[in-house]
Design an enzyme around this catalytic site. Structure first.
Site, PDB file in Angstrom:
ATOM      1  N   ALA A  98       2.919  -0.513   5.026  1.00 19.57           N
ATOM      2  CA  ALA A  98       2.429  -0.540   6.412  1.00 19.57           C
ATOM      3  C   ALA A  98       1.965  -1.933   6.842  1.00 19.57           C
ATOM      4  O   ALA A  98       1.957  -2.241   8.044  1.00 19.57           O
ATOM      5  CB  ALA A  98       1.301   0.469   6.572  1.00 19.57           C
ATOM      6  N   HIS A 108      12.731  -2.172   2.563  1.00 16.30           N
ATOM      7  CA  HIS A 108      12.124  -0.890   2.907  1.00 16.30           C
ATOM      8  C   HIS A 108      13.019   0.220   2.379  1.00 16.30           C
ATOM      9  O   HIS A 108      14.247   0.128   2.487  1.00 16.30           O
ATOM     10  CB  HIS A 108      11.958  -0.743   4.423  1.00 16.30           C
ATOM     11  CG  HIS A 108      11.112  -1.831   4.995  1.00 16.30           C
ATOM     12  ND1 HIS A 108       9.745  -1.846   4.869  1.00 16.30           N
ATOM     13  CD2 HIS A 108      11.449  -2.976   5.639  1.00 16.30           C
ATOM     14  CE1 HIS A 108       9.269  -2.939   5.424  1.00 16.30           C
ATOM     15  NE2 HIS A 108      10.276  -3.651   5.901  1.00 16.30           N
ATOM     16  N   SER A 165      12.934   3.342   3.571  1.00 22.37           N
ATOM     17  CA  SER A 165      13.394   4.068   4.760  1.00 22.37           C
ATOM     18  C   SER A 165      13.976   3.088   5.773  1.00 22.37           C
ATOM     19  O   SER A 165      13.729   1.873   5.684  1.00 22.37           O
ATOM     20  CB  SER A 165      12.215   4.840   5.379  1.00 22.37           C
ATOM     21  OG  SER A 165      11.220   3.938   5.829  1.00 22.37           O
ATOM     22  N   PRO A 177       0.793  -1.229   0.000  1.00 13.60           N
ATOM     23  CA  PRO A 177       0.000   0.000   0.000  1.00 13.60           C
ATOM     24  C   PRO A 177       0.825   1.280   0.000  1.00 13.60           C
ATOM     25  O   PRO A 177       1.851   1.369   0.677  1.00 13.60           O
ATOM     26  CB  PRO A 177      -0.830  -0.105   1.296  1.00 13.60           C
ATOM     27  CG  PRO A 177      -0.131  -1.113   2.130  1.00 13.60           C
ATOM     28  CD  PRO A 177       0.532  -2.065   1.168  1.00 13.60           C
ATOM     29  N   ASN A 178       0.335   2.217  -0.773  1.00 10.87           N
ATOM     30  CA  ASN A 178       0.882   3.582  -0.879  1.00 10.87           C
ATOM     31  C   ASN A 178       2.199   3.671  -1.638  1.00 10.87           C
ATOM     32  O   ASN A 178       2.690   4.771  -1.880  1.00 10.87           O
ATOM     33  CB  ASN A 178       1.036   4.231   0.511  1.00 10.87           C
ATOM     34  CG  ASN A 178      -0.295   4.381   1.208  1.00 10.87           C
ATOM     35  OD1 ASN A 178      -1.232   4.900   0.610  1.00 10.87           O
ATOM     36  ND2 ASN A 178      -0.409   3.901   2.433  1.00 10.87           N
ATOM     37  N   TYR A 234      11.451   8.523   1.523  1.00  6.93           N
ATOM     38  CA  TYR A 234      11.228   7.651   0.369  1.00  6.93           C
ATOM     39  C   TYR A 234      11.926   8.096  -0.910  1.00  6.93           C
ATOM     40  O   TYR A 234      11.817   7.414  -1.923  1.00  6.93           O
ATOM     41  CB  TYR A 234       9.716   7.521   0.126  1.00  6.93           C
ATOM     42  CG  TYR A 234       8.975   7.013   1.350  1.00  6.93           C
ATOM     43  CD1 TYR A 234       9.263   5.745   1.857  1.00  6.93           C
ATOM     44  CD2 TYR A 234       8.032   7.786   2.014  1.00  6.93           C
ATOM     45  CE1 TYR A 234       8.614   5.265   2.985  1.00  6.93           C
ATOM     46  CE2 TYR A 234       7.369   7.313   3.141  1.00  6.93           C
ATOM     47  CZ  TYR A 234       7.675   6.059   3.622  1.00  6.93           C
ATOM     48  OH  TYR A 234       7.043   5.576   4.743  1.00  6.93           O
ATOM     49  N   GLU A 236      12.769  -8.971   2.398  1.00  6.82           N
ATOM     50  CA  GLU A 236      11.901  -7.866   2.807  1.00  6.82           C
ATOM     51  C   GLU A 236      12.686  -6.578   2.612  1.00  6.82           C
ATOM     52  O   GLU A 236      13.807  -6.456   3.122  1.00  6.82           O
ATOM     53  CB  GLU A 236      11.538  -8.064   4.290  1.00  6.82           C
ATOM     54  CG  GLU A 236      10.775  -6.913   4.896  1.00  6.82           C
ATOM     55  CD  GLU A 236      10.612  -7.079   6.417  1.00  6.82           C
ATOM     56  OE1 GLU A 236      10.843  -8.195   6.954  1.00  6.82           O
ATOM     57  OE2 GLU A 236      10.277  -6.078   7.057  1.00  6.82           O
TER      58      GLU A 236
END
Ligand code: DQA
Length: 150
Positions: free
Chosen positions: A79, A102, A104, A11-12, A24, A100
């Site tokens: 999230a 990310h 950030s 999401p997002n 980001y 996984e």
């Protein structure tokens, strides 16, 4: 035949480029994906990039990946990383390497981002390098799958 690696964004992440740049970066998702596609080409990898804002859709893609010969996965669940027992349960079934990622550094942000429900079920986590997080993950998968020397 080229190894199939999926890149699944949650999401997002379709809003990259509009989300806060300090976390980001400035790249849009399509720019990030096309950089990864170029990298994949040089590694002889077939890359399937997918994004959804819906937890059920993410689950359906994970289930599909069990049947279509997917050899590795780069997953940014956004999230849902911090909340989704359902995604954690699906990852538990997956035997191929999952990274996984990310953009950030989730460990340097609000405390509710420090815990990932997914990390116990993945090969490793790469967090905090912006778009480079994905690129490092692709490199790691290529070595793991012995497509390049490790
Ligand atoms: C994120 C970090 C998450 O905490 C956040 O909800 C996101 C993006 C990242 O890439 O840094 O949407 O996964």
């Amino acid at each position: 035949m080229a190894a199939l690696i999926r890149v699944i964004n949650g999401p997002n992440l379709n809003l990259l480029g509009q989300r806060p740049g300090q976390h980001y970066g400035q790249l849009s998702l399509s720019e990030l994906e096309s950089q990864l596609q170029s990298q994949a080409l040089t590694l002889g990898i077939q890359l399937l990039c997918q994004q959804s804002n819906h937890e059920g859709q993410l689950l359906d893609w994970l289930h599909e990946s069990l049947r279509d010969g997917t050899a590795g996965l780069i997953l940014n669940a956004g999230a849902y990383t911090h909340t989704s027992i359902a995604l954690a349960d699906a990852l538990e079934v997956i035997a191929y390497p999952v990274i996984e990622v990310h953009l950030s550094n989730i460990h340097a942000r609000e405390s509710f981002r420090h815990h990932s429900r997914l990390t116990p079920h993945v090969w490793g986590q790469i967090s905090g390098f912006g778009p480079l997080s994905y690129s490092l993950a692709l490199q790691a998968l290529a070595q793991k799958l012995q497509l390049i020397p490790g």
